[in-house]
Design a protein around this motif. Structure first.
Motif: not given
Length: 850
Positions: A823-827, A752-755, A764-773
């Motif tokens: 959060t400022g994360l991209p859609f 998650a930090d890398r992406i 990888l999509d940031r939101a997808y990895v966040q949900e897994a995390l």
């Protein structure tokens, strides 16, 4: 009531209801007394378990018979051949032999006649032994030609079964091979006593004594010459004792020379013809011998041969076999004399077909070489054979030596590709599997000229071709369906041993069905095409597969609702496969939702059903239960799992055992056997990639990431987990990753930090990895993780302020755009993630996770 004698001791006829079948062979009229060897066996038998290891012709069988005559103990003698190398066959023989000791024991009979015996033969044999009544006499169990048993499950399980025998049993294991590593200890009994070729060799004095008994009196020089020529090898001594000259040579040369000159040339033509005809079978009874030879006095001929020489022996009851050297000699003679071996094999095939033994029937027809006429036998084997588990079926097919068939076999009988490709698929031989698939496709028009069930089978075979998705195959279904005149009413797939290959997760069973998750109305398309092959099973498969996808997307309440729909769709005609899959998924959903009481009740009900109705699933159910405990690094469970007899090292990953391999690798990680664990994980990854099974790839890559991170190989761990995430992201799946909880959470955080970096340009999509995390973070609160014993912290990873905020926003049910704004994360741009979030309709995280 008349008394009879077995092994020197008179017993009541009632004791012999079945024991005649397992009585030892008869000693020939002339034999060497071998008092020294008898004494060796007598001393060895004090340890209860005796392993006699020596090359062919060393006198293992005769020496055992001499000792039995002296010991005067009742004997259960089981002669084995290469076709017994299947757990259900081997243990049925062993259990029947033990039952013959107490034929009036109704409890033992009940176990033996239980239809589920073939599904879990080891467990049933243990149960049968437990039902034995106390014994007031001593018994000997002999397993002869044990080197022919190479199946790893049998080799590993046999000591555990034999050590449960009553103390009144002595066990003799006769083999040409050395003592297997697994048999070096029989538990508290210790290492078996070992008797080897050196113990069995004839001494100079024994050679002279044996020759004396035949009326041939050797000088000391001649005696030493015989010993030098044979090195004390028993059958070589016997051959030279009946020969006019003393010569040197190999075992085969000595035997062939002796028999050709001293015996074969003196036999009448009809006796020679009888032996050559019956040599086509490795073992035969009176009835088969009559059929092969055309002689109605076959019983008398066999009895006389067995009584007067050492080259034909009764292995049990009315069943006999030639010594392998004699059998090879006879087959060579039959070839030289132009005997029609093909016709004899066909007679044997018809014989076993009439006996409803379709496995033996197909074997003999294959050996006949007339592949044009074998389609009937192939159909009977495929659809009428009463097999046990899928693993057992694969073991059966292995005895057919399909890889050794000439190419013309498949040209003459194209449906044979069906049998070969399923064997290769079940046992993980991908290149050969693809070869037979391609040949099958080319031969479709010819196959259509055979029985219509072959085209249905070809269609079913096409469904497991990993080179295209199930959706792509469904769209081209007409290429096969136009050749099908009518579908088998109950569904052809249900006539096989298992249409899920006994695997517990329906969406990753015979194939990985993940591709359906990306196709709108994918299940409807599947129902219109492949559905008829499943017959009535389709009624619950239709709601079950989408429920599995919801589970993998962590939408647990939706998954549970779909699973309950599948339960309600069940009808009495449905097979065990679906019921087990529904039961496993229902428990998994309840367990993930932390509804402990309901989950425990669901698992108890599943265990009871498997024990009562579907024992072929016992091994995978044990694997599933072990997996649950291994999530928390339970060492005792890991050790117990690896000690199970069916858990063996694999040369390759076999589909039928893939679920068990995942439990094995978890156990290895828990026990810190990191080198073996990584090797097995690499094999699982290769298997998953090769057969295009994304969920298997993701699970193996996630476990490897957990292992590598715990071993401080962090960059490699991140690479492995990235593969898992990229494999599942298109489907919106992440449950299989998040399940590893505390063991995978730090790796997920690193990804998650890398992406999150500005220079990240990966898929990888940031939101997808966040949900897994976040899901793994939730699991980490409950379990220490599979790698907990490797030094990883059992405390949840510290989340950043932004990650904590993400968790709160998801729990409040905010949509992607709203989360991005706060959060400022991209859609999220991933179509799969967008579709996943749209399908959830903005429901709060607590609904998704319940």
């Amino acid at each position: 009531m008349t008394d009879r004698v077995v092994s020197g001791e008179p017993i009541d006829q009632a004791d012999l209801l079945l024991s005649g079948k397992f009585a030892p062979a008869t000693l020939p009229d002339v034999y060497a007394p071998r008092l020294r060897v008898v004494d060796v066996l007598d001393r060895a038998a004090r340890k209860r378990f005796v392993y006699v290891s020596a090359p062919a012709g060393s006198g293992k069988t005769v020496s055992a018979l001499l000792w039995l005559r002296k010991a005067k103990q009742l004997t259960v003698w089981i002669g084995l051949d290469r076709y017994d190398d299947v757990p259900s066959v081997f243990y049925k023989q062993l259990a029947t032999g033990l039952y013959s000791v107490q034929p009036g024991n109704e409890a033992m009979r009940s176990v033996l006649e239980n239809p589920a015996f073939t599904h879990s033969p080891v467990e049933h044999t243990v149960s049968l032994v437990a039902e034995m009544l106390p014994l007031d006499k001593r018994y000997v169990l002999v397993l002869d030609d044990l080197h022919l048993i190479e199946n790893r499950e049998i080799v590993k399980s046999l000591p555990a079964v034999l050590k449960r025998l009553p103390g009144a049993f002595t066990v003799l294991l006769l083999s040409r091979a050395g003592l297997p590593e697994e048999w070096e200890s029989f538990g508290a009994v210790g290492t078996p006593a070992l008797v080897d070729a050196v113990d069995l060799r004839f001494t100079v004095d024994e050679i002279r004594s044996y020759f004396d008994s035949l009326g041939r009196f050797l000088t000391p020089d001649e005696t030493r010459l015989v010993h030098a020529a044979t090195d004390g090898w028993a059958i070589g001594v016997a051959a030279l004792a009946k020969s006019d000259t003393v010569t040197r040579g190999s075992s085969n040369q000595l035997f062939a020379s002796f028999f050709e000159e001293q015996v074969w040339s003196t036999w009448p033509d009809d006796l020679r013809a009888f032996c050559m005809a019956t040599s086509v079978a490795d073992r035969f009874d009176f009835e088969l011998a009559e059929l092969l030879s055309g002689r109605f006095d076959a019983a008398e001929v066999m009895d006389e041969l067995a009584r007067t020489n050492t080259f034909l022996s009764r292995i049990h009851g009315e069943t006999y076999q030639y010594h392998h050297l004699f059998r090879d000699f006879l087959r060579e003679k039959a070839s030289e004399d132009g005997i029609d071996r093909s016709a004899l094999c066909k007679r044997a095939a018809e014989y076993f077909r009439a006996k409803l033994d379709y496995t033996q029937a197909l074997r003999f027809w294959l050996e006949s070489g007339d592949f044009r006429g074998m389609d009937t036998y192939l159909l009977l084997y495929l659809y009428e054979n009463d097999t046990g588990s899928v693993a057992d079926s694969a073991d059966f097919m292995g005895t057919l030596a399909l890889d050794e068939l000439p190419e013309r076999a498949y040209r003459d009988c194209p449906p044979l590709h069906i049998l070969a490709l399923w064997y290769d698929y079940l046992t993980g031989r991908r290149e050969r599997f693809e070869h037979h698939l391609d040949e099958l496709y080319r031969a479709l028009p010819r196959i259509a000229a055979f029985d219509s069930r072959f085209i249905e089978s070809a269609t079913l075979s096409h469904s497991i071709d990993h080179r295209t998705t199930i959706i792509e195959k469904a769209k081209k279904f007409s290429e096969f369906s136009r050749l099908i005149k009518r579908f088998t009413p109950r569904g052809l797939a249900t006539t096989l041993a298992s249409f899920t290959q006994n695997l517990p997760y329906p969406h990753r069973s015979n194939v990985d069905y993940s591709a359906i998750a990306l196709e709108e109305d994918g299940m409807d398309l599947l129902g219109k095409t492949f559905g008829p092959l499943l017959g009535t099973e389709w009624c619950y498969v239709y709601p079950l597969i989408p429920a599995c996808f919801a589970y993998e997307r962590n939408r647990l309440c939706e998954a549970l609702a779909g699973i309950e729909d599948a339960r309600r769709a069940l009808v009495p005609e449905n097979k065990e496969d679906g019921r087990i899959c529904i039961g496993i998924m229902r428990h998994a959903a309840l367990w993930q939702m932390n509804r402990a009481d309901e989950a425990a009740a669901a698992l108890a009900g599943l265990e009871a059903y498997v024990e009562r109705e579907a024992s072929q699933f016992q091994h995978n159910l044990l694997a599933y239960k072990a997996k649950l405990a291994l999530f928390d690094g339970d060492v005792r469970t890991a050790r117990a799992w690896l000690e199970e007899y069916f858990v063996t090292e694999a040369d390759r990953i076999e589909l039928v055992r893939v679920f068990q391999h995942f439990t094995t690798v978890r156990s290895l990680i828990v026990l810190k056997r990191t080198e073996k664990a990584e090797k097995l994980l690499d094999a699982l990854l290769e298997f998953g990639r090769g057969f295009v099974r994304p969920l298997d790839v993701a699970e193996a890559a996630t476990l490897k990431a957990s292992l590598l991170w715990a071993c401080k190989r962090k960059d490699e761990a991140v690479s492995a987990l990235t593969e898992a995430l990229e494999t599942l992201a298109p489907y919106g799946f992440y449950r299989v990753i998040a399940d590893e909880g505390a063991s995978i959470e730090p790796v997920l955080k690193s990804v998650a930090d890398r992406i999150a970096r500005a220079d990240y340009d990966g898929a990888l999509d940031r939101a997808y990895v966040q949900e897994a995390l976040l899901a793994s973070h939730d699991r980490a609160k409950r379990f220490g993780g599979v790698a907990v014993n490797l030094g990883t912290s059992d405390k949840p990873v510290k989340l950043s302020r932004q990650q904590k905020l993400m968790l709160e926003l998801l729990a409040r049910g905010l949509r992607n755009a709203e989360i991005a704004e706060e959060t400022g994360l991209p859609f999220p741009r991933s179509r799969a993630i967008r579709r996943l979030r749209t399908a959830s309709s903005g429901l709060p995280m607590r609904w998704m996770l319940c």
